[in-house]
Design an enzyme around this catalytic site. Structure first.
Site, PDB file in Angstrom:
ATOM      1  N   MET A   1      -4.068  -7.015  -6.736  1.00  0.00           N
ATOM      2  CA  MET A   1      -3.515  -8.149  -7.468  1.00  0.00           C
ATOM      3  C   MET A   1      -4.567  -9.139  -7.973  1.00  0.00           C
ATOM      4  O   MET A   1      -4.279 -10.309  -8.152  1.00  0.00           O
ATOM      5  CB  MET A   1      -2.480  -8.882  -6.600  1.00  0.00           C
ATOM      6  CG  MET A   1      -1.294  -8.025  -6.216  1.00  0.00           C
ATOM      7  SD  MET A   1      -0.453  -7.315  -7.643  1.00  0.00           S
ATOM      8  CE  MET A   1       0.364  -8.788  -8.272  1.00  0.00           C
TER       9      MET A   1
ATOM     10  N   HIS B   1       0.806   0.934 -13.192  1.00  0.00           N
ATOM     11  CA  HIS B   1       1.599  -0.236 -13.573  1.00  0.00           C
ATOM     12  C   HIS B   1       3.068   0.182 -13.636  1.00  0.00           C
ATOM     13  O   HIS B   1       3.386   1.249 -14.176  1.00  0.00           O
ATOM     14  CB  HIS B   1       1.126  -0.752 -14.939  1.00  0.00           C
ATOM     15  CG  HIS B   1       1.872  -1.971 -15.374  1.00  0.00           C
ATOM     16  ND1 HIS B   1       1.636  -3.218 -14.833  1.00  0.00           N
ATOM     17  CD2 HIS B   1       2.879  -2.146 -16.280  1.00  0.00           C
ATOM     18  CE1 HIS B   1       2.443  -4.100 -15.378  1.00  0.00           C
ATOM     19  NE2 HIS B   1       3.207  -3.473 -16.269  1.00  0.00           N
TER      20      HIS B   1
ATOM     21  N   GLY C   1       0.774  -1.240   0.000  1.00  0.00           N
ATOM     22  CA  GLY C   1       0.000   0.000   0.000  1.00  0.00           C
ATOM     23  C   GLY C   1       0.805   1.289   0.000  1.00  0.00           C
ATOM     24  O   GLY C   1       0.327   2.319   0.475  1.00  0.00           O
TER      25      GLY C   1
ATOM     26  N   ARG D   1     -15.428 -15.288  -9.304  1.00  0.00           N
ATOM     27  CA  ARG D   1     -14.967 -13.903  -9.448  1.00  0.00           C
ATOM     28  C   ARG D   1     -16.156 -12.953  -9.532  1.00  0.00           C
ATOM     29  O   ARG D   1     -16.131 -11.848  -8.996  1.00  0.00           O
ATOM     30  CB  ARG D   1     -14.165 -13.746 -10.747  1.00  0.00           C
ATOM     31  CG  ARG D   1     -12.757 -14.215 -10.630  1.00  0.00           C
ATOM     32  CD  ARG D   1     -11.964 -13.956 -11.900  1.00  0.00           C
ATOM     33  NE  ARG D   1     -10.686 -14.622 -11.768  1.00  0.00           N
ATOM     34  CZ  ARG D   1      -9.646 -14.134 -11.109  1.00  0.00           C
ATOM     35  NH1 ARG D   1      -9.717 -12.952 -10.549  1.00  0.00           N
ATOM     36  NH2 ARG D   1      -8.524 -14.811 -11.019  1.00  0.00           N
TER      37      ARG D   1
ATOM     38  N   ASP E   1      -3.625  -4.433 -18.144  1.00  0.00           N
ATOM     39  CA  ASP E   1      -2.621  -3.390 -18.344  1.00  0.00           C
ATOM     40  C   ASP E   1      -2.765  -2.689 -19.691  1.00  0.00           C
ATOM     41  O   ASP E   1      -1.770  -2.392 -20.375  1.00  0.00           O
ATOM     42  CB  ASP E   1      -1.196  -3.949 -18.156  1.00  0.00           C
ATOM     43  CG  ASP E   1      -0.988  -4.484 -16.751  1.00  0.00           C
ATOM     44  OD1 ASP E   1      -1.591  -3.925 -15.812  1.00  0.00           O
ATOM     45  OD2 ASP E   1      -0.242  -5.460 -16.581  1.00  0.00           O
TER      46      ASP E   1
END
Ligand code: GRF
Length: 219
Positions: free
Chosen positions: A92, A111, A14, A67, A147
């Site tokens: 993540m 990123h 963090g 998910r 990404d």
């Protein structure tokens, strides 16, 4: 203008969250962090948020069958907190296309590479293996492909002889802590226009907060 209500999603350390929280304390900063959510309840970053009096929620992904079910809960937690905009900061877990669709163009990520180079995990190892002379970081709008998405801000740092993934990561991280708050500020000021796959910044970005900056290594 009312401050933009931001939710930050994390999974671990963090340090970017900390940079965002600290910057949001600056008088007149146009955004406030109203919730920090981690899919790992033991994430260190949650403790930092708590210490600053920001609602910190551990939402253990292992407790969900799919998910989609997890992202439904996440969406609900964000909605209840009155979140308007999401920052991923070392989060993540892949977001489902459903969640990304519900928050279309209202999620950003940082990123640790100069995208579109070196997507995915181990970006620093990828950069070192490729022998690039400049590495860096990118803040971008989140789209379903990992990404990818319109680029809002980037910073470049040199790759030095003798760098390993750890030393390069530390130099890039310093740059991350500068451009992530900058990108959030530009968004909260409604200066970021998304046109197709590109982001355009309205108005002048001054030298100190330049969207693309070369940060010298510590000597
Ligand atoms: C950062 O390097 C970020 O670019 C990547 O994950 C790392 C998170 O670090 N997405 P931290 O948790 O913010 O310290």
């Amino acid at each position: 203008m009312a401050k933009l209500r931001v939710g930050v999603l994390i999974s671990g350390r963090g340090s970017n969250l900390k940079a965002l929280l600290d910057t949001c304390l600056t008088p007149g900063f146009p955004a406030e962090i109203v919730a920090v959510i981690s899919n790992r309840p033991d994430a260190i970053g949650l403790k930092y948020a708590q210490a600053m009096g920001v609602p910190a929620i551990g939402l253990d992904h292992k407790a969900y069958d799919s998910r989609e079910a997890f992202d439904d809960s996440l969406h609900e937690a964000l909605r209840i907190a009155g979140v308007e905009f999401i920052c991923l900061a070392g989060y993540m877990r892949l977001l489902t296309p459903g969640l990304i669709g519900r928050w279309a163009d209202r999620i950003i990520n940082i990123h640790p590479s100069l995208l579109p180079a070196f997507r995915g995990l181990r970006a620093h190892e990828q950069a070192l293996a490729a022998g690039v002379k400049l590495a860096g970081c990118t803040v971008h709008i989140v789209r379903p492909e990992v990404d990818s998405g319109p680029i809002i801000a980037q910073a470049a740092v040199p790759v030095l002889d003798g760098d390993d993934a750890e030393s390069l990561a530390a130099r890039v991280l310093e740059a991350e802590h500068k451009i992530y708050p900058l990108a959030l500020k530009l968004i909260a000021e409604q200066r970021v226009r998304i046109v197709g796959d590109k982001a355009f910044i309205d108005g002048v970005v001054d030298d100190e907060t330049a969207a693309a900056q070369l940060i010298s290594p510590a000597r």
